[in-house]
Design an enzyme around this catalytic site. Structure first.
Site, PDB file in Angstrom:
ATOM      1  N   SER A   1       0.822  -1.208   0.000  1.00  0.00           N
ATOM      2  CA  SER A   1       0.000   0.000   0.000  1.00  0.00           C
ATOM      3  C   SER A   1       0.862   1.266   0.000  1.00  0.00           C
ATOM      4  O   SER A   1       1.717   1.414  -0.863  1.00  0.00           O
ATOM      5  CB  SER A   1      -0.951  -0.063   1.197  1.00  0.00           C
ATOM      6  OG  SER A   1      -2.113   0.626   0.892  1.00  0.00           O
TER       7      SER A   1
ATOM      8  N   LYS B   1       4.201   2.025  -2.420  1.00  0.00           N
ATOM      9  CA  LYS B   1       4.633   3.222  -3.170  1.00  0.00           C
ATOM     10  C   LYS B   1       6.075   3.534  -2.754  1.00  0.00           C
ATOM     11  O   LYS B   1       6.935   3.863  -3.562  1.00  0.00           O
ATOM     12  CB  LYS B   1       3.736   4.429  -2.832  1.00  0.00           C
ATOM     13  CG  LYS B   1       2.214   4.184  -2.933  1.00  0.00           C
ATOM     14  CD  LYS B   1       1.418   5.443  -2.584  1.00  0.00           C
ATOM     15  CE  LYS B   1       0.048   5.213  -1.935  1.00  0.00           C
ATOM     16  NZ  LYS B   1      -0.984   4.582  -2.675  1.00  0.00           N
TER      17      LYS B   1
ATOM     18  N   TRP C   1      -9.984   0.459  -5.103  1.00  0.00           N
ATOM     19  CA  TRP C   1      -9.390   1.768  -4.756  1.00  0.00           C
ATOM     20  C   TRP C   1      -7.975   1.878  -5.341  1.00  0.00           C
ATOM     21  O   TRP C   1      -7.520   2.948  -5.725  1.00  0.00           O
ATOM     22  CB  TRP C   1      -9.375   1.887  -3.227  1.00  0.00           C
ATOM     23  CG  TRP C   1      -8.949   3.202  -2.658  1.00  0.00           C
ATOM     24  CD1 TRP C   1      -7.906   3.417  -1.797  1.00  0.00           C
ATOM     25  CD2 TRP C   1      -9.562   4.486  -2.843  1.00  0.00           C
ATOM     26  NE1 TRP C   1      -7.833   4.736  -1.450  1.00  0.00           N
ATOM     27  CE2 TRP C   1      -8.826   5.425  -2.078  1.00  0.00           C
ATOM     28  CE3 TRP C   1     -10.649   4.936  -3.597  1.00  0.00           C
ATOM     29  CZ2 TRP C   1      -9.146   6.781  -2.040  1.00  0.00           C
ATOM     30  CZ3 TRP C   1     -10.961   6.292  -3.560  1.00  0.00           C
ATOM     31  CH2 TRP C   1     -10.221   7.193  -2.793  1.00  0.00           C
TER      32      TRP C   1
ATOM     33  N   HIS D   1      -7.714  -5.671  -0.093  1.00  0.00           N
ATOM     34  CA  HIS D   1      -6.472  -4.972   0.222  1.00  0.00           C
ATOM     35  C   HIS D   1      -5.760  -5.641   1.410  1.00  0.00           C
ATOM     36  O   HIS D   1      -6.347  -5.791   2.476  1.00  0.00           O
ATOM     37  CB  HIS D   1      -6.872  -3.538   0.590  1.00  0.00           C
ATOM     38  CG  HIS D   1      -5.762  -2.566   0.611  1.00  0.00           C
ATOM     39  ND1 HIS D   1      -5.067  -2.211  -0.521  1.00  0.00           N
ATOM     40  CD2 HIS D   1      -5.224  -1.849   1.629  1.00  0.00           C
ATOM     41  CE1 HIS D   1      -4.161  -1.306  -0.195  1.00  0.00           C
ATOM     42  NE2 HIS D   1      -4.235  -1.076   1.104  1.00  0.00           N
TER      43      HIS D   1
HETATM   44  C1  GCU Z   1      -5.347   4.840   1.808  1.00  0.00           C
HETATM   45  C2  GCU Z   1      -4.753   5.601   0.639  1.00  0.00           C
HETATM   46  C3  GCU Z   1      -3.948   4.700  -0.283  1.00  0.00           C
HETATM   47  C4  GCU Z   1      -2.944   3.899   0.502  1.00  0.00           C
HETATM   48  C5  GCU Z   1      -3.631   3.183   1.645  1.00  0.00           C
HETATM   49  C6  GCU Z   1      -2.692   2.449   2.594  1.00  0.00           C
HETATM   50  O1  GCU Z   1      -6.337   3.977   1.356  1.00  0.00           O
HETATM   51  O2  GCU Z   1      -5.819   6.227  -0.036  1.00  0.00           O
HETATM   52  O3  GCU Z   1      -3.270   5.475  -1.261  1.00  0.00           O
HETATM   53  O4  GCU Z   1      -2.254   3.012  -0.336  1.00  0.00           O
HETATM   54  O5  GCU Z   1      -4.327   4.112   2.444  1.00  0.00           O
HETATM   55  O6  GCU Z   1      -1.522   2.737   2.665  1.00  0.00           O
HETATM   56  O7  GCU Z   1      -3.189   1.584   3.332  1.00  0.00           O
END
Ligand code: GCU
Length: 419
Positions: A257, A261, A348, A398
């Site tokens: 997540s 990144k 998402w 997720h």
């Molecule tokens: C939120 C955010 C995402 C991210 C995520 C996470 O949902 O919008 O961009 O990847 O958190 O890190 O759990």
């Protein structure tokens, strides 16, 4: 240049690049299938624009990396860090204990970075020497990775907890995301640390974490928190270079997540990372921004204004102006192996946009003489496709599951152990 000749050249270059962009990627690839895109006649930029041979890639690569640094993640303020001589230092060699019936050693050294203590949690196969390793941040503190009383509860700021304090009750809460024993059984070490040790994840005006060591707020093109966390991973790798049990030339950086990144940006900046794994990284990670499917640039910059550099806000609802898209972030790993993983219910993070990034990074891998991603179309659920780029979309939502780790271990064993 004479003005007529200049106009002629501009026309030829313009027509050629429109033609290249059109053959490179039809609009259908960008447009989300399930919704009407608000971006019209939009094309993906070509990572290979202007180059034809592998010898030209390093310069093009650096050009792309600098664009990502300046427009999205922010540059590391290297001069300021050098001026105050920031380096990773060992604070405490930590305790070691044997676990998993003697198969592994759990070791917890503490290093410091710009005045912050980074508590490492390292699992080594017993009698490790030059062992390949996964390096990955955890979300909620080392004590959540495994239920073990000897793992200290983090004292740093944590999200979603009363008073932003972690508690011993959370020991092992995140264990299902960490296939520690399986990693050991495959002959890998695991090095993890809490990302909040480097920089707490809230919009604090850059006053906390390692930023506290620097007196002023970052400029528009200077690092946000993701770049700071990525830089932290490189500093941990500096430390791992001094650890004889670990082979610093075979360290895979992995993240889920927001930390996916982070893993991608760490891999883009630091070519010492031998392999890179993005788990459900979504917007700002592996997912194409131009698709505007699920989370968008405007949404992420609004909800998490501290993640990227200030310049990234110029692209809110304005993705067509981005000089890159996320397939070019994946391409920055080339020719090193990279894995992009999605989950089918994680809309998402736009699974298809993540697949398309992996697919459209493939021409760079091919130019450099490797296969890239074997799949030409989105693979079926739970059917991984693995070349020098790996991709899967697994069932469920997720998170990081055993399925994900099974595939990462297969992919990493092939590339780092020649198995
Ligand atoms: C939120 C955010 C995402 C991210 C995520 C996470 O949902 O919008 O961009 O990847 O958190 O890190 O759990």
């Amino acid at each position: 240049m004479h003005i007529r000749r200049f106009l002629m050249v501009a026309l030829v270059v313009g027509v050629a690049s429109i033609a290249a962009a059109q053959t490179f990627n039809p609009r259908d690839d960008i447009k989300p299938k399930d919704e009407e895109s608000t971006v019209s006649n939009d094309r993906l930029p070509d990572p290979l624009s202007g180059i034809e041979s592998p010898a030209e890639w390093p310069a093009r690569r650096e050009q792309i990396r600098q664009l990502f640094a300046t427009e999205m993640f922010g540059n590391v303020p290297t001069d300021k860090l050098n001026a105050i001589k920031v380096k990773v230092k060992v604070k405490d060699q930590g305790t070691r204990k044997s676990i998993f019936g003697g198969k592994a050693t759990m070791w917890q050294p503490v290093v410091t970075l710009a005045g912050r203590d980074l508590q490492l949690l390292i699992f080594l196969p017993s009698e490790s020497k030059d062992t390949p390793a996964f390096l990955a941040y955890n979300f909620h503190g080392n004590h959540t990775v495994l239920d073990d009383v000897d793992i200290p509860v983090t004292e740093h700021w944590v999200r979603n907890k009363p008073g932003n304090r972690a508690s011993a009750q959370d020991r092992g809460n995140g264990a299902s995301r960490w296939a520690v024993e399986k990693i050991i059984d495959h002959g890998f070490a695991l090095v993890t640390l809490y990302y909040g040790d480097v920089d707490p994840d809230f919009d604090d005006g850059f006053a906390n974490g390692v930023h506290a060591a620097l007196a002023d707020k970052p400029a528009g093109d200077q690092w946000g928190s993701i770049a700071t966390w990525a830089w932290g991973l490189s500093r941990v790798l500096d430390y791992l270079e001094t650890v004889p049990e670990i082979d610093e030339q075979r360290v895979a950086v992995m993240g889920h997540s927001r930390l996916g990144k982070t893993a991608l940006w760490a891999g883009a900046n630091d070519e010492r990372f031998a392999l890179v794994i993005s788990n459900n990284s979504g917007c700002g990670g592996a997912a194409l921004s131009r698709r505007r499917s699920g989370e968008t640039v405007a949404r992420i910059n609004t909800a998490f204004p501290h993640w990227f550099c200030k310049n990234f806000a110029h692209y809110n609802d304005n993705e067509a102006q981005l000089p890159f898209d996320q397939h070019m972030l994946i391409a920055l790993m080339a020719p090193r192996p990279v894995y992009v993983a999605s989950a089918v219910e994680d809309t998402w993070a736009d699974p298809e946009g993540e697949f398309l990034s992996a697919k459209h990074a493939t021409p760079v891998y091919q130019l450099l003489g490797s296969e890239g991603l074997p799949a030409k179309e989105m693979p079926a659920v739970d059917q991984p496709s693995q070349g020098s780029i790996g991709y899967h979309v697994r069932s469920g939502g997720h998170g990081v599951t055993d399925f994900d780790w099974t595939e990462y271990l297969k992919f990493s064993s092939k590339h780092l152990l020649n198995k």
